[in-house]
Scaffold this motif. Structure first.
Motif, PDB file in Angstrom:
ATOM      1  N   THR A   1     -15.099   4.403  -1.919  1.00  0.00           N
ATOM      2  CA  THR A   1     -14.155   5.487  -1.309  1.00  0.00           C
ATOM      3  C   THR A   1     -14.844   6.613  -0.794  1.00  0.00           C
ATOM      4  O   THR A   1     -15.898   6.989  -1.238  1.00  0.00           O
TER       5      THR A   1
ATOM      6  N   SER B   1      -5.115   0.776   2.965  1.00  0.00           N
ATOM      7  CA  SER B   1      -6.454   0.990   2.636  1.00  0.00           C
ATOM      8  C   SER B   1      -6.803   2.667   2.671  1.00  0.00           C
ATOM      9  O   SER B   1      -8.066   2.983   2.891  1.00  0.00           O
ATOM     10  N   ALA B   2      -5.763   3.289   2.804  1.00  0.00           N
ATOM     11  CA  ALA B   2      -5.858   4.946   2.893  1.00  0.00           C
ATOM     12  C   ALA B   2      -4.757   5.440   2.300  1.00  0.00           C
ATOM     13  O   ALA B   2      -3.702   5.324   1.946  1.00  0.00           O
TER      14      ALA B   2
ATOM     15  N   SER C   1      -1.501   2.909   5.876  1.00  0.00           N
ATOM     16  CA  SER C   1      -2.417   1.769   5.679  1.00  0.00           C
ATOM     17  C   SER C   1      -2.539   1.674   4.145  1.00  0.00           C
ATOM     18  O   SER C   1      -2.583   2.620   3.392  1.00  0.00           O
TER      19      SER C   1
ATOM     20  N   HIS D   1     -12.489   3.859   7.679  1.00  0.00           N
ATOM     21  CA  HIS D   1     -11.520   2.824   7.546  1.00  0.00           C
ATOM     22  C   HIS D   1     -11.704   1.575   8.078  1.00  0.00           C
ATOM     23  O   HIS D   1     -11.377   0.520   7.372  1.00  0.00           O
TER      24      HIS D   1
ATOM     25  N   ALA E   1      -7.589  10.857   3.316  1.00  0.00           N
ATOM     26  CA  ALA E   1      -7.606  11.475   4.590  1.00  0.00           C
ATOM     27  C   ALA E   1      -6.825  12.802   4.063  1.00  0.00           C
ATOM     28  O   ALA E   1      -5.601  12.535   3.838  1.00  0.00           O
TER      29      ALA E   1
ATOM     30  N   ALA F   1     -12.663   9.580   9.344  1.00  0.00           N
ATOM     31  CA  ALA F   1     -11.595   8.665   8.691  1.00  0.00           C
ATOM     32  C   ALA F   1     -11.438   7.317   9.215  1.00  0.00           C
ATOM     33  O   ALA F   1     -11.716   6.490   8.582  1.00  0.00           O
TER      34      ALA F   1
ATOM     35  N   TYR G   1     -11.979   2.467   1.478  1.00  0.00           N
ATOM     36  CA  TYR G   1     -10.804   3.138   1.014  1.00  0.00           C
ATOM     37  C   TYR G   1     -10.909   4.772   1.207  1.00  0.00           C
ATOM     38  O   TYR G   1     -11.646   5.373   0.792  1.00  0.00           O
ATOM     39  N   VAL G   2     -10.000   5.138   2.144  1.00  0.00           N
ATOM     40  CA  VAL G   2     -10.118   6.479   2.823  1.00  0.00           C
ATOM     41  C   VAL G   2      -9.126   7.481   2.105  1.00  0.00           C
ATOM     42  O   VAL G   2      -7.855   7.257   2.216  1.00  0.00           O
TER      43      VAL G   2
ATOM     44  N   LEU H   1      -4.275   5.700  10.143  1.00  0.00           N
ATOM     45  CA  LEU H   1      -4.312   5.754   8.614  1.00  0.00           C
ATOM     46  C   LEU H   1      -3.159   6.054   8.053  1.00  0.00           C
ATOM     47  O   LEU H   1      -2.789   5.476   6.878  1.00  0.00           O
TER      48      LEU H   1
END
Length: 288
Positions: free
Chosen positions: A7, A52-53, A50, A27, A35, A23, A32-33, A47
């Motif tokens: 992360t 994953s964000a 997403s 990504h 932002a 970011a 795992y971002v 992002l």
């Protein structure tokens, strides 16, 4: 729910800027971002939405906003954070004799005190993860370009602070990187800026030079934000610690600072920002 992936939380993730590029790059590499930025509508489109964000509204000058971000990260990660990147900052351009002290304090608040506040707030998560904190400083901390004294001083404070935190955090298992950023082409100079000298300023004849500096003269020929971000991510993943120079002519700038005697370094500074030459021209113009 805790994320099984690495992360990273990045401040100042506006699209087109350094934070946004960092970011996006993390990504794309499977992190795992988190932002963060003051206006979430300005986050890079990749992002937004997403899985994953997480896009967080964050004002790094507000202790309440920082505390809320900590709780958001805890809920997602189970109380860990692998990487914290203190990227938010502000530039200011004025000769010292004409600089606003009040505005200068705001620059220090964002460029020095905010990274320290973020570090203090997220330290338990970084310690638990045996993570890494990255502080984005500037080569201006070392290069005494005219008109940059307030900005340069704030970044010099960040360099000194970050390098001290490195020693304090190492026994806790947290790695610290101090980015010495040179020229990077970003959206920071998209909108033209002006600085109007006071009527009694001894630098009134340098209006054109001030305009050029305010509008990105030092970024001419620089790498773009995605190139910069790729280098920074590789640096972080390499296990680097301490000061890392990244950006336009970073290696040459580093050598120049370390190896040049003062008179040579002064010539380099004058070649980049021809302050003395422009002052002489202005003086001749007055006499004509």
């Amino acid at each position: 729910m805790a994320s099984p992936r690495k992360t990273v939380l990045i401040t100042g993730c506006t699209a087109g800027g350094i934070g946004g590029a960092l970011a996006e790059t993390f990504h794309e590499k499977g992190y795992y971002v988190f932002a963060t930025l003051r206006d979430p509508s300005k986050v890079p489109s990749a992002l937004s939405g997403s899985a994953s964000a997480t896009v967080l509204k964050l004002d790094v000058l507000s202790s309440e906003s920082i505390a809320a971000a900590v709780e958001d990260v805890k809920r997602e990660t189970g109380g860990k954070l692998d990487i914290l990147i203190n990227n938010s900052g502000r530039g200011t351009m004025a000769p010292a004799l004409d600089a606003s002290i009040e505005d200068g304090k705001k620059t220090f608040d964002l460029n020095y005190w905010a990274p320290l506040a973020m570090l203090q707030a997220f330290a338990p998560l970084l310690i638990k993860a045996k993570g890494c904190v990255v502080n984005n400083a500037s080569a201006s901390a070392y290069a005494p370009f005219p008109f940059t004294s307030v900005y340069a001083s704030s970044k010099a404070a960040l360099v000194a602070g970050s390098e001290t935190w490195r020693h304090e955090l190492r026994p806790l298992g947290v790695r610290t990187i101090t980015l010495i950023t040179t020229g990077v082409k970003s959206n920071a100079f998209v909108e033209p800026k002006t600085f109007e000298f006071p009527d009694n300023s001894p630098y009134r004849g340098l209006q054109d030079l001030a305009r050029d500096l305010n509008n990105g003269m030092l970024q001419d020929g620089a790498m773009n934000t995605r190139q910069y971000a790729a280098k920074v991510v590789r640096t972080i993943e390499s296990g680097a610690v301490g000061q890392v120079w990244v950006g336009k002519d970073a290696f040459a700038a580093r050598l120049g600072w370390w190896l040049s005697p003062q008179w040579v370094f002064d010539m380099i500074v004058e070649s980049v920002v021809p302050f003395s030459r422009e002052m002489a021209k202005a003086a001749k113009g007055k006499q004509a």
